[in-house]
Scaffold this motif. Structure first.
Motif, short mmCIF file in Angstrom:
data_model
loop_
_atom_site.label_atom_id
_atom_site.label_comp_id
_atom_site.label_asym_id
_atom_site.label_seq_id
_atom_site.Cartn_x
_atom_site.Cartn_y
_atom_site.Cartn_z
N GLY A 5 0.79 -1.22 0.00
CA GLY A 5 0.00 0.00 0.00
C GLY A 5 0.82 1.27 0.00
O GLY A 5 0.53 2.22 -0.73
N VAL A 6 1.87 1.33 0.82
CA VAL A 6 2.67 2.55 0.91
C VAL A 6 3.37 2.84 -0.41
O VAL A 6 3.57 4.01 -0.79
N CYS A 7 3.73 1.80 -1.15
CA CYS A 7 4.37 2.00 -2.46
C CYS A 7 3.35 2.51 -3.48
O CYS A 7 3.65 3.41 -4.27
N ILE A 8 2.17 1.93 -3.46
CA ILE A 8 1.14 2.33 -4.42
C ILE A 8 0.73 3.78 -4.16
O ILE A 8 0.66 4.59 -5.08
N ASN A 9 0.51 4.13 -2.89
CA ASN A 9 0.00 5.47 -2.57
C ASN A 9 1.05 6.55 -2.74
O ASN A 9 0.71 7.72 -2.95
N SER A 10 2.33 6.19 -2.63
CA SER A 10 3.38 7.19 -2.78
C SER A 10 3.74 7.42 -4.23
O SER A 10 4.45 8.37 -4.56
N GLY A 11 3.26 6.57 -5.15
CA GLY A 11 3.51 6.78 -6.57
C GLY A 11 4.84 6.19 -7.02
O GLY A 11 5.64 5.68 -6.22
N TYR A 12 5.08 6.28 -8.34
CA TYR A 12 6.26 5.67 -8.94
C TYR A 12 7.09 6.71 -9.69
O TYR A 12 6.59 7.77 -10.07
N GLU A 13 8.37 6.38 -9.86
CA GLU A 13 9.29 7.25 -10.59
C GLU A 13 10.02 6.45 -11.65
O GLU A 13 10.15 5.23 -11.55
N GLY A 20 24.77 5.93 -10.67
CA GLY A 20 25.65 7.04 -10.39
C GLY A 20 26.92 6.59 -9.69
O GLY A 20 27.15 5.39 -9.46
N SER A 21 27.77 7.55 -9.32
CA SER A 21 29.04 7.23 -8.66
C SER A 21 28.85 6.58 -7.31
O SER A 21 29.74 5.90 -6.80
N ASP A 22 27.67 6.80 -6.71
CA ASP A 22 27.39 6.18 -5.41
C ASP A 22 26.80 4.79 -5.55
O ASP A 22 26.43 4.15 -4.56
N GLY A 23 26.68 4.31 -6.81
CA GLY A 23 26.15 2.97 -7.04
C GLY A 23 24.64 2.89 -7.12
O GLY A 23 24.09 1.81 -7.30
N ARG A 24 23.97 4.03 -7.00
CA ARG A 24 22.52 4.04 -7.04
C ARG A 24 22.01 4.59 -8.37
O ARG A 24 22.69 5.36 -9.03
N PHE A 25 20.81 4.18 -8.73
CA PHE A 25 20.16 4.74 -9.90
C PHE A 25 19.66 6.15 -9.56
O PHE A 25 19.21 6.40 -8.43
N GLY A 26 19.69 7.05 -10.52
CA GLY A 26 19.20 8.40 -10.30
C GLY A 26 17.71 8.50 -10.56
O GLY A 26 17.09 7.62 -11.17
N ARG A 27 17.11 9.58 -10.09
CA ARG A 27 15.68 9.83 -10.27
C ARG A 27 15.49 10.75 -11.47
O ARG A 27 16.00 11.86 -11.49
N GLN A 28 14.74 10.27 -12.47
CA GLN A 28 14.53 11.08 -13.68
C GLN A 28 13.24 11.87 -13.62
O GLN A 28 13.25 13.09 -13.73
N VAL A 29 12.10 11.18 -13.50
CA VAL A 29 10.81 11.86 -13.44
C VAL A 29 9.89 11.12 -12.48
O VAL A 29 10.05 9.92 -12.22
N THR A 30 8.92 11.86 -11.94
CA THR A 30 7.83 11.28 -11.14
C THR A 30 6.61 11.15 -12.04
O THR A 30 6.31 12.06 -12.82
N GLN A 68 9.47 23.91 -11.03
CA GLN A 68 10.72 23.49 -10.40
C GLN A 68 10.52 22.30 -9.46
O GLN A 68 10.82 22.37 -8.28
N ASP A 69 9.99 21.20 -10.00
CA ASP A 69 9.89 19.97 -9.22
C ASP A 69 11.17 19.16 -9.40
O ASP A 69 11.78 19.15 -10.47
N ASP A 70 11.58 18.44 -8.37
CA ASP A 70 12.78 17.62 -8.44
C ASP A 70 12.49 16.24 -7.86
O ASP A 70 12.39 16.09 -6.64
N PRO A 71 12.36 15.23 -8.73
CA PRO A 71 12.41 15.30 -10.18
C PRO A 71 11.10 15.86 -10.76
O PRO A 71 10.11 15.93 -10.03
N PRO A 72 11.10 16.26 -12.04
CA PRO A 72 9.87 16.81 -12.63
C PRO A 72 8.76 15.77 -12.71
O PRO A 72 9.03 14.56 -12.79
#
Length: 336
Positions: A5-13, A20-30, A68-72
Motif C-alpha cells: 500500500g505505501v508504495c502504491i499510494n506514494s507513486g512511482y518514478e 551514479g558514482s554512489d552505485g545508485r540509480f538516479g531519479r529522472q521523473v515522477t 521546479q519539481d525535483d524530479p519533474p
C-alpha cells in the motif's frame, strides 16, 4: 512494489539507466496519477507472466520545464512494455488491460467552448484547482455573491462558497481551510471530514498537536456538508458564507491563504500530506458573470470568459461508505 500500500499510494518514478558514482540509480521523473495507475497495471500483468524482478516500461508523456519539481512530474499519455522503444513508431492503441489514457481535450462548459457570461447564471459554475500532483488532490469551488449590484463597493462582499476537496487514490481524513498567518498552518480555521463518523465540522487550529485541533468554539456555520469514500477516493464537500462573524473570511477582493491536509487513515491524527495554496477566487455575480478581480488592476471587471478551468458539476460515481445526508451540490464525477 505493486502490492504494498505505501508504495502504491506514494507513486512511482522513472530511474536513470546507468548507476551514479554512489552505485545508485538516479531519479529522472515522477509519474502523474494516470502514469501510476497504468504502470502498476502493466507490472501486475508482467508479474502474472512470470517476471518477478527487473520491471521496465516505456512511458510517453510531457513535463513543464517552468515548474521546479525535483524530479519533474511527467504528465503521462501512454505506458507500453519495454519492447516498445522510443526510436520507432508508437502503437496507436494502449496495452490491453491498462486503464484508458486521460482525455487531451479541454473541458467544455454546458456543451460550449465559451460562455457568454452576461447570459449565464452562477448555478453549476465550478472552478477546479489541482493542489497536489502525487497523490492527486483537487479543490473545486463555486463562489456566488449575494448582491449583483453592490459587489464593487463592498470591502468584503459576502455570499456563499461551496467547496469540494478530492483525494484521488487514497483513504484518510481530509480537511482544508484558511490560515491566519499564511503560509503557516497555525493559527488556522479549517473544515475536516471524518469518513467513518460521517462528520464534517469546523475546527480551530491553535497548535501542531492533536490537542490544539478543536471544534470551533463559536459553533458550526456550515451547510450542505458531505463526506464520502471508497477504496480509491475521499471527497469532502461543504458550503459556508464567504464572510462569517468572528471567523477568518474568504476574501473576494484579495488572495486567500488556504491550507489543507490528508491523514494516514480515517482517524483524526497527524497528517500524511499537507500543503498551502494562495488562491485568488473567481466569484460569480448573479446575472452578470464571473468577476475578474485582477490584483494588478485598480478597476476590477467582469471577465467575458472564465480564465481558469470551469467544469460542469455531475453526479458522483463513488458510492458512500457510510450513511450520509444528501448534499445540494453533487461532487464532480470520479472514477469508480
Amino acid at each position: 512494489l505493486a502490492d504494498v500500500g505505501v508504495c502504491i499510494n506514494s507513486g512511482y518514478e522513472v530511474l536513470t539507466v546507468e548507476r551514479g558514482s554512489d552505485g545508485r540509480f538516479g531519479r529522472q521523473v515522477t509519474l502523474d496519477q494516470y502514469g501510476n495507475e497504468a504502470t502498476r497495471a502493466l507490472s501486475l500483468q508482467v508479474e502474472k507472466e512470470g517476471q518477478l524482478t527487473g520491471f521496465r516500461a516505456t512511458v510517453v508523456g510531457t513535463w513543464d520545464d517552468t515548474v521546479q519539481d525535483d524530479p519533474p512530474v511527467l504528465k503521462v499519455n501512454q505506458v507500453f512494455r519495454s519492447e516498445v522503444g522510443c526510436d520507432g513508431p508508437m502503437p496507436t492503441t494502449s496495452e490491453p488491460g491498462l486503464p484508458p489514457p486521460p482525455p487531451t481535450s479541454a473541458p467544455v462548459v454546458n456543451g460550449q467552448e465559451d460562455i457568454t457570461m452576461g447570459e449565464t447564471d452562477c448555478t453549476g459554475l465550478t472552478t477546479r484547482v489541482q493542489i497536489r500532483q502525487n497523490p492527486l488532490v483537487e479543490l473545486s469551488y463555486t463562489a456566488v455573491l449575494d448582491d449583483p449590484e453592490g459587489y464593487e463597493e463592498a470591502t468584503l462582499p459576502n455570499g456563499n462558497i461551496t467547496a469540494e476537496l478530492v483525494l484521488h487514490r487514497g483513504e484518510g481524513w481530509i480537511g482544508m481551510g484558511i490560515s491566519g498567518s499564511y503560509p503557516n498552518m497555525i493559527p488556522g480555521e479549517v473544515v475536516i471530514g471524518l469518513p467513518d463518523a460521517s462528520s464534517v465540522m469546523q475546527y480551530d487550529l491553535s497548535s501542531r498537536s492533536l490537542s490544539g485541533v478543536n471544534a470551533a468554539a463559536d459553533g458550526q456555520q456550515l451547510t450542505d456538508t458531505n463526506i464520502v469514500q471508497n477504496s480509491t477516493h475521499t471527497v469532502l464537500t461543504f458550503t459556508r458564507r464567504l464572510v462569517e462573524e468572528g471567523r477568518l473570511p474568504f476574501d473576494a477582493n484579495e488572495e486567500n491563504g488556504l491550507i489543507w491536509a490528508v491523514g494516514f487513515d480515517n482517524e483524526l491524527g497527524y497528517h500524511q500530506f499537507k500543503g498551502t495554496i494562495s488562491l485568488n477566487l473567481l466569484v460569480c455575480v448573479p446575472g452578470r458573470g464571473i468577476f475578474d478581480n485582477d490584483l494588478s488592476s485598480d478597476n476590477p471587471s467582469l471577465s467575458p470568459t472564465p480564465f481558469l478551468s470551469v467544469t460542469p458539476t455531475m453526479t458522483p460515481s463513488i458510492p458512500p461508505r457510510t450513511s450520509v445526508s444528501p448534499s445540494s451540490i453533487s461532487p464532480t464525477a470520479l472514477p469508480s
